[in-house]
Motif scaffolding. Sequence first.
Motif, mmCIF file in Angstrom:
data_model
loop_
_atom_site.group_PDB
_atom_site.id
_atom_site.type_symbol
_atom_site.label_atom_id
_atom_site.label_comp_id
_atom_site.label_asym_id
_atom_site.label_seq_id
_atom_site.Cartn_x
_atom_site.Cartn_y
_atom_site.Cartn_z
ATOM 1 N N VAL A 58 0.876 -1.168 0.000
ATOM 2 C CA VAL A 58 0.000 0.000 0.000
ATOM 3 C C VAL A 58 0.912 1.215 0.000
ATOM 4 C CG1 VAL A 58 -1.865 1.217 1.169
ATOM 5 C CG2 VAL A 58 -1.669 -1.263 1.410
ATOM 6 N N ALA A 59 0.933 1.926 -1.141
ATOM 7 C CA ALA A 59 1.907 3.002 -1.320
ATOM 8 C C ALA A 59 1.263 4.364 -1.092
ATOM 9 C CB ALA A 59 2.485 2.924 -2.723
ATOM 10 N N PHE A 60 1.835 5.157 -0.202
ATOM 11 C CA PHE A 60 1.337 6.498 0.106
ATOM 12 C C PHE A 60 2.149 7.506 -0.686
ATOM 13 C CE2 PHE A 60 -1.598 5.534 3.548
ATOM 14 C CZ PHE A 60 -1.253 4.207 3.816
ATOM 15 N N VAL A 61 1.456 8.190 -1.579
ATOM 16 C CA VAL A 61 2.144 9.088 -2.503
ATOM 17 C C VAL A 61 1.442 10.440 -2.485
ATOM 18 C CG1 VAL A 61 0.792 8.246 -4.497
ATOM 19 C CG2 VAL A 61 3.019 9.263 -4.897
ATOM 20 N N GLY A 62 2.197 11.508 -2.730
ATOM 21 C CA GLY A 62 1.579 12.840 -2.756
ATOM 22 C C GLY A 62 2.629 13.922 -2.579
ATOM 23 N N LYS A 113 -1.817 -1.231 -3.960
ATOM 24 C CA LYS A 113 -2.797 -0.151 -4.019
ATOM 25 C C LYS A 113 -2.044 1.140 -3.771
ATOM 26 C CE LYS A 113 -6.759 -2.762 -2.412
ATOM 27 N NZ LYS A 113 -7.820 -2.959 -1.427
ATOM 28 N N ALA A 114 -2.481 2.211 -4.444
ATOM 29 C CA ALA A 114 -1.859 3.512 -4.210
ATOM 30 C C ALA A 114 -2.839 4.395 -3.443
ATOM 31 C CB ALA A 114 -1.499 4.158 -5.536
ATOM 32 N N ARG A 152 -10.477 7.505 9.160
ATOM 33 C CA ARG A 152 -9.500 6.420 9.371
ATOM 34 C C ARG A 152 -10.089 5.041 9.073
ATOM 35 N NH1 ARG A 152 -8.156 2.873 13.535
ATOM 36 N NH2 ARG A 152 -5.957 2.277 13.524
ATOM 37 N N ASP A 153 -11.263 4.759 9.636
ATOM 38 C CA ASP A 153 -11.833 3.417 9.490
ATOM 39 C C ASP A 153 -12.137 3.091 8.036
ATOM 40 O OD1 ASP A 153 -11.600 3.253 12.158
ATOM 41 O OD2 ASP A 153 -13.730 3.475 12.629
ATOM 42 N N LEU A 154 -12.650 4.088 7.311
ATOM 43 C CA LEU A 154 -12.989 3.851 5.911
ATOM 44 C C LEU A 154 -11.732 3.574 5.074
ATOM 45 C CD1 LEU A 154 -15.141 3.647 3.751
ATOM 46 C CD2 LEU A 154 -15.060 6.134 3.479
ATOM 47 N N ILE A 155 -10.672 4.332 5.340
ATOM 48 C CA ILE A 155 -9.420 4.108 4.594
ATOM 49 C C ILE A 155 -8.901 2.697 4.871
ATOM 50 C CG2 ILE A 155 -7.030 4.872 4.245
ATOM 51 C CD1 ILE A 155 -7.956 7.692 5.068
ATOM 52 N N LEU A 156 -8.907 2.298 6.137
ATOM 53 C CA LEU A 156 -8.427 0.947 6.481
ATOM 54 C C LEU A 156 -9.272 -0.124 5.789
ATOM 55 C CD1 LEU A 156 -7.494 1.232 10.273
ATOM 56 C CD2 LEU A 156 -5.944 0.934 8.331
ATOM 57 N N LYS A 157 -10.587 0.129 5.757
ATOM 58 C CA LYS A 157 -11.485 -0.819 5.107
ATOM 59 C C LYS A 157 -11.113 -0.983 3.624
ATOM 60 C CE LYS A 157 -16.441 -1.327 4.724
ATOM 61 N NZ LYS A 157 -17.722 -0.655 4.997
ATOM 62 N N ARG A 158 -10.866 0.136 2.959
ATOM 63 C CA ARG A 158 -10.510 0.083 1.538
ATOM 64 C C ARG A 158 -9.141 -0.557 1.328
ATOM 65 N NH1 ARG A 158 -15.150 0.963 1.462
ATOM 66 N NH2 ARG A 158 -16.242 2.681 0.416
ATOM 67 N N ILE A 159 -8.211 -0.272 2.228
ATOM 68 C CA ILE A 159 -6.869 -0.838 2.102
ATOM 69 C C ILE A 159 -6.902 -2.355 2.240
ATOM 70 C CG2 ILE A 159 -4.671 -1.086 3.369
ATOM 71 C CD1 ILE A 159 -4.691 1.937 3.824
ATOM 72 N N PHE A 160 -7.678 -2.834 3.200
ATOM 73 C CA PHE A 160 -7.661 -4.268 3.495
ATOM 74 C C PHE A 160 -8.734 -5.049 2.729
ATOM 75 C CE2 PHE A 160 -5.171 -2.651 7.064
ATOM 76 C CZ PHE A 160 -4.136 -3.576 7.094
ATOM 77 N N SER A 161 -9.518 -4.370 1.883
ATOM 78 C CA SER A 161 -10.582 -5.105 1.163
ATOM 79 C C SER A 161 -9.998 -5.841 -0.048
ATOM 80 C CB SER A 161 -11.671 -4.160 0.711
ATOM 81 O OG SER A 161 -11.169 -3.323 -0.309
#
Length: 188
Positions: free
Chosen positions: A26-30, A108-109, A179-188
Motif C-alpha cells: 500500500v503506497a502512500f504518494v503525494g 494499491k496507491a 481512518r476506518d474507511l481508509i483501512l477498510k478500503r486498504i484491506f478489502s
Amino acid sequence: MRIESAIFRKGIRGNDNILFEEKPQVAFVGRSNVGKSSLMNCLLNRNDLVKSGKMPGKTREINFFLVNGKILFVDLPGYGYANLPIDVREQLVRMIQWYFFQKVFKRKAVLVLDAKVGPNDMDIEMYRILREQREEVIIVANKIDTLNQKEKNQQIKMISEKMPGAEIIPCSAKTKEGRDLILKRIFS
Ligand SMILES: Nc1nc2c(ncn2[C@@H]2O[C@H](COP(=O)(O)OP(=O)(O)OP(=O)(O)O)[C@@H](O)[C@H]2O)c(=O)[nH]1
Ligand SMILES: [Mg+2]
C-alpha cells in the motif's frame, strides 16, 4: 481491520528484494507536506513510527513498514517541495515513478492531497501515471479538520471533478476522521 503490529523494515533508493516479496503493498504518494507520514501513523495507531512533521522534503528514501506481518505500507518521498534544489526534486520524482513501474506482487496507491489546497498539476500528472499503470487508486483528502462543512463539500466536489474515476475519502490524521474507511478500503 485491526492493526496488530507495525514494524519498520527498510528504506531503499533503488532495486531491492523487498519490492518483490509476495506481500501486497500500500503506497502512500503525494506532494510534500500533505501529511502522508502523519496519515500512516494515524492508520497504524502510532505517534512516530513514520517520521513526519517539521522538515518537509526530508524523506529521500522509499520506506517499507510491515503491518500485521502480511502487508507492506510504503512511505514515498513527497514531490514538489519548492525549497529543494531542482535536481533533487527531479531525482525524487524519478524515484517515485520508478517505484510505480516495478511490477510488484500486488499494490494499491493512496494518493494523498491537502483537502484545503486541492490538486495541482503535479498531482493530476501523478494521478494520470497511476491510472496509466492500472494501479488501484484511493484518493485521500487529508487535513479535512481545517475546513468547515460547506468548504468540505466544495473541496470534495472540486477534487472529484479534477480527478474523476476514483473514490475520494475525506480524512484527518489529526482527528482520525476517515481512518476506518481508509483501512477498510486498504484491506478489502
Ligand atoms: N491540521 C492538520 N495537520 C496535519 C494533518 N496531517 C498532517 N498534518 C501536519 O502537516 C505537516 C506535514 O505532515 P507530514 O506527515 O510530515 O507530511 P508528509 O506528506 O509526510 O511530508 P513529506 O515527508 O515532506 O513528503 C505536519 O506539520 C503535520 O502535523 C491533518 O490531518 N490535519
Ligand atoms: Mg513524509
